[in-house]
Design a protein around this motif. Sequence first.
Motif, PDB file in Angstrom:
ATOM      1  N   GLN A   1      -1.568   1.084 -21.116  1.00 45.42           N
ATOM      2  CA  GLN A   1      -0.901   1.287 -19.823  1.00 45.42           C
ATOM      3  C   GLN A   1      -1.864   0.925 -18.705  1.00 45.42           C
ATOM      4  N   VAL A   2      -1.404   0.108 -17.763  1.00 48.50           N
ATOM      5  CA  VAL A   2      -2.215  -0.306 -16.623  1.00 48.50           C
ATOM      6  C   VAL A   2      -1.421  -0.021 -15.351  1.00 48.50           C
ATOM      7  N   GLN A   3      -2.001   0.744 -14.473  1.00 49.81           N
ATOM      8  CA  GLN A   3      -1.379   0.995 -13.176  1.00 49.81           C
ATOM      9  C   GLN A   3      -2.107   0.181 -12.116  1.00 49.81           C
ATOM     10  N   LEU A   4      -1.359  -0.428 -11.237  1.00 47.01           N
ATOM     11  CA  LEU A   4      -1.903  -1.336 -10.240  1.00 47.01           C
ATOM     12  C   LEU A   4      -1.524  -0.870  -8.841  1.00 47.01           C
ATOM     13  N   VAL A   5      -2.504  -0.849  -7.972  1.00 47.78           N
ATOM     14  CA  VAL A   5      -2.261  -0.428  -6.590  1.00 47.78           C
ATOM     15  C   VAL A   5      -2.849  -1.474  -5.652  1.00 47.78           C
ATOM     16  N   GLU A   6      -1.990  -2.086  -4.858  1.00 43.58           N
ATOM     17  CA  GLU A   6      -2.429  -3.115  -3.916  1.00 43.58           C
ATOM     18  C   GLU A   6      -2.794  -2.492  -2.573  1.00 43.58           C
ATOM     19  N   SER A   7      -3.624  -3.199  -1.844  1.00 45.53           N
ATOM     20  CA  SER A   7      -3.941  -2.826  -0.472  1.00 45.53           C
ATOM     21  C   SER A   7      -4.229  -4.103   0.304  1.00 45.53           C
ATOM     22  N   GLY A   8      -4.158  -3.986   1.609  1.00 50.02           N
ATOM     23  CA  GLY A   8      -4.325  -5.167   2.453  1.00 50.02           C
ATOM     24  C   GLY A   8      -2.964  -5.710   2.832  1.00 50.02           C
ATOM     25  N   GLY A   9      -2.914  -6.948   3.190  1.00 51.04           N
ATOM     26  CA  GLY A   9      -1.665  -7.524   3.654  1.00 51.04           C
ATOM     27  C   GLY A   9      -1.464  -7.244   5.125  1.00 51.04           C
ATOM     28  N   GLY A  10      -0.361  -7.742   5.670  1.00 53.69           N
ATOM     29  CA  GLY A  10      -0.062  -7.530   7.065  1.00 53.69           C
ATOM     30  C   GLY A  10       0.417  -8.794   7.736  1.00 53.69           C
ATOM     31  N   LEU A  11       0.333  -8.797   9.052  1.00 54.01           N
ATOM     32  CA  LEU A  11       0.801  -9.919   9.856  1.00 54.01           C
ATOM     33  C   LEU A  11      -0.393 -10.703  10.396  1.00 54.01           C
ATOM     34  N   VAL A  12      -0.394 -11.997  10.126  1.00 54.32           N
ATOM     35  CA  VAL A  12      -1.456 -12.869  10.616  1.00 54.32           C
ATOM     36  C   VAL A  12      -0.847 -14.143  11.173  1.00 54.32           C
ATOM     37  N   GLN A  13      -1.654 -14.894  11.869  1.00 53.36           N
ATOM     38  CA  GLN A  13      -1.201 -16.169  12.421  1.00 53.36           C
ATOM     39  C   GLN A  13      -1.591 -17.316  11.502  1.00 53.36           C
ATOM     40  N   ALA A  14      -0.865 -18.388  11.595  1.00 51.36           N
ATOM     41  CA  ALA A  14      -1.165 -19.577  10.804  1.00 51.36           C
ATOM     42  C   ALA A  14      -2.607 -20.007  11.053  1.00 51.36           C
ATOM     43  N   GLY A  15      -3.296 -20.329   9.956  1.00 51.37           N
ATOM     44  CA  GLY A  15      -4.680 -20.741  10.048  1.00 51.37           C
ATOM     45  C   GLY A  15      -5.685 -19.612   9.879  1.00 51.37           C
ATOM     46  N   ASP A  16      -5.206 -18.387   9.933  1.00 50.24           N
ATOM     47  CA  ASP A  16      -6.090 -17.235   9.777  1.00 50.24           C
ATOM     48  C   ASP A  16      -6.430 -16.997   8.312  1.00 50.24           C
ATOM     49  N   SER A  17      -7.288 -16.020   8.105  1.00 56.98           N
ATOM     50  CA  SER A  17      -7.656 -15.585   6.759  1.00 56.98           C
ATOM     51  C   SER A  17      -7.245 -14.134   6.560  1.00 56.98           C
ATOM     52  N   LEU A  18      -7.020 -13.790   5.313  1.00 53.40           N
ATOM     53  CA  LEU A  18      -6.583 -12.440   4.981  1.00 53.40           C
ATOM     54  C   LEU A  18      -7.012 -12.141   3.557  1.00 53.40           C
ATOM     55  N   ARG A  19      -7.348 -10.884   3.289  1.00 51.13           N
ATOM     56  CA  ARG A  19      -7.717 -10.495   1.937  1.00 51.13           C
ATOM     57  C   ARG A  19      -6.853  -9.324   1.488  1.00 51.13           C
ATOM     58  N   VAL A  20      -6.352  -9.444   0.273  1.00 52.25           N
ATOM     59  CA  VAL A  20      -5.633  -8.344  -0.353  1.00 52.25           C
ATOM     60  C   VAL A  20      -6.387  -7.932  -1.615  1.00 52.25           C
ATOM     61  N   SER A  21      -6.242  -6.671  -1.954  1.00 51.90           N
ATOM     62  CA  SER A  21      -6.962  -6.127  -3.101  1.00 51.90           C
ATOM     63  C   SER A  21      -5.998  -5.436  -4.052  1.00 51.90           C
TER      64      SER A  21
END
Length: 124
Positions: A1-21
């Motif tokens: 059994q593997v449980q996964l929890v994401e974090s990060g995300g959101g609203l950004v503008q084109a050309g920007d950078s973003l990290r999700v975990s």
Amino acid sequence: QVQLVESGGGLVQAGDSLRVSCAASARTSSPYVMGWFRQAPGKEREFVVAISGSGDSIYADSVKGRFFISRDNAKNTVYLQMNRVQPVDTAVYYCAARYGSTPNNIVRYGSQYWGQGTQVTVSS
């Protein structure tokens, strides 16, 4: 059994950078591949990237050279660094996991476990 929890995300503008975990809680010592899929409104869920415990990775053509996945086995966490994002990258991003050591198998056979998803919205 593997449980996964994401974090990060959101609203950004084109050309920007973003990290999700994605942090995994796994009651197993068996190796497993972790990765990301995404689902845009009105579209099917699609593969983005996957990585094995040893660091082998596979990317969808649409994100090669812009997105980068890394994995911290000590923390059971994968990170998706998204650079030069575009409006077409707008989607709910789902963390995925599948037992095994071959990243391609999560593409061929699908994920066995899913996170709850995190929204990424890219404005133009």
